[in-house]
Design an enzyme around this catalytic site. Structure first.
Site, mmCIF file in Angstrom:
data_model
loop_
_atom_site.group_PDB
_atom_site.id
_atom_site.type_symbol
_atom_site.label_atom_id
_atom_site.label_comp_id
_atom_site.label_asym_id
_atom_site.label_seq_id
_atom_site.Cartn_x
_atom_site.Cartn_y
_atom_site.Cartn_z
ATOM 1 C CG LEU A 147 -9.990 -23.325 0.617
ATOM 2 C CD1 LEU A 147 -8.654 -23.091 1.312
ATOM 3 C CD2 LEU A 147 -10.916 -22.143 0.851
ATOM 4 C CG ASP A 148 -11.859 -20.954 -5.865
ATOM 5 O OD1 ASP A 148 -12.701 -21.868 -5.915
ATOM 6 O OD2 ASP A 148 -12.154 -19.746 -5.830
ATOM 7 C CE LYS A 149 -3.329 -24.695 -10.181
ATOM 8 N NZ LYS A 149 -3.076 -24.845 -11.642
#
Length: 314
Positions: A147-149
């Site tokens: 997942l993106d940050k």
């Protein structure tokens, strides 16, 4: 904080022999190995080739060598590779499900999944290595997808090479169900499907974009709730390209609230929000060992709930 090192998976301790499928004819040696050994990272495969641990029909060839198909590829045992800079850290983990084969975590926004340039500590991988020491023997600490940050929500992590390989296979077969909650700018009248290829942005090389020669990418979305200037959506990934939901929704002219990369200048949130208004709310897959259906959900985080409450009239 205690040290924990990566080691190569079991393929590094015993020789492996593979026959190159004819349908992969024309691809480079390194590309073929990436496809045949999805449980291993590209960097690990490159290290094997560069160290002379890979032979094709008995010959040591460079990674850029193109194969004809039907060759026999042998991967010889190599010494374990250690990364002393990757540390196990006692960081908080929100565990949704766990057994001897897998662990499903609810990642908060702001947490980087895996160490990279400038992020060697304080990541989900560091926390996982502290939680389960056996993950030190797996590529990417057993992490199967990312997942993106600044996106929150569910991730599944494997505790063995076999489980990791099985889950990666399910992702490639598009049989893993991944559902997201997204708050976007603008009002959508109805749901729909976005079938648009995604690749590297032609100008901003750190960003992605819908491009004609990109990889196939499909996102399904439904309207959950409408507000004066925003819409709350339920999104389902059919593919899993980098930044897929963010890129696809922005391509419709409805960027995710808080996403300044793909939505500026329209992506400013009505009130402060940590990260993007994007949350991986549900995850369903087949257990890699017990072969039973696993379905996990993560509640809407307070950061998004507060924003939605602000938008509701009255």
């Amino acid at each position: 904080m205690t040290g924990a090192n990566y080691t190569a998976p079991s393929a590094a301790q015993s020789p492996r022999e593979l026959v190159v499928p004819t349908e992969l004819a024309g691809l480079r040696l390194d590309q073929v190995l990436v496809k045949l050994l999805p449980e291993l990272s590209r960097s690990r495969i490159k290290a094997w080739i560069d160290a002379g641990g890979v032979s094709v029909d008995g010959a040591k060839l460079p990674g850029k060598h193109r194969l004809l198909g039907a060759e026999r590829v042998r991967i010889a045992p190599l010494p374990e590779v250690h990364d002393a800079t990757l540390q196990a850290q006692a960081l908080p983990l929100s565990i949704v499900y766990e057994d001897e084969a897998i662990v499903v975590v609810d990642k908060p926004a702001g947490l980087v999944v895996h160490p990279g340039a400038g992020n060697r500590e304080g990541t989900l991988a560091n926390a996982l290595l502290h939680h389960a020491q056996e993950l030190a023997a797996l590529p990417r600490a057993g992490i199967v997808h990312r997942l993106d940050k600044d996106t929150s929500g569910l991730l599944v992590v494997a505790k063995s090479e076999a489980a990791q390989r099985d889950l990666i296979g399910q992702l490639q077969a598009r049989s893993v169900r991944r559902e997201y909650l997204a708050l976007v700018h603008g009002v959508l009248a109805h749901g729909g499907d976005i079938d648009a290829p995604i690749g590297r942005h032609p100008v901003r090389r750190t960003a992605m974009a819908v491009v004609p020669k990109g990889k196939p990418a499909i996102t399904h979305y439904e309207v959950r709730e409408r507000f004066a200037d925003c819409t709350l959506l339920d999104c389902r990934l059919e593919t899993g390209r980098t930044h897929q939901i963010r890129v696809h929704l922005a391509s419709l002219g409805h960027p995710v609230v808080g996403d300044s990369v793909y939505g500026k200048p329209r992506a400013r949130s009505p009130i402060p929000i940590d990260g993007y208004a994007l949350h991986a709310a549900a995850l369903a897959f087949v257990h890699p060992v017990f072969r039973k259906a696993i379905e996990c959900t993560a509640p809407i985080p307070e950061r998004i709930e507060r924003l939605v409450s602000h938008l509701r009239p009255g």
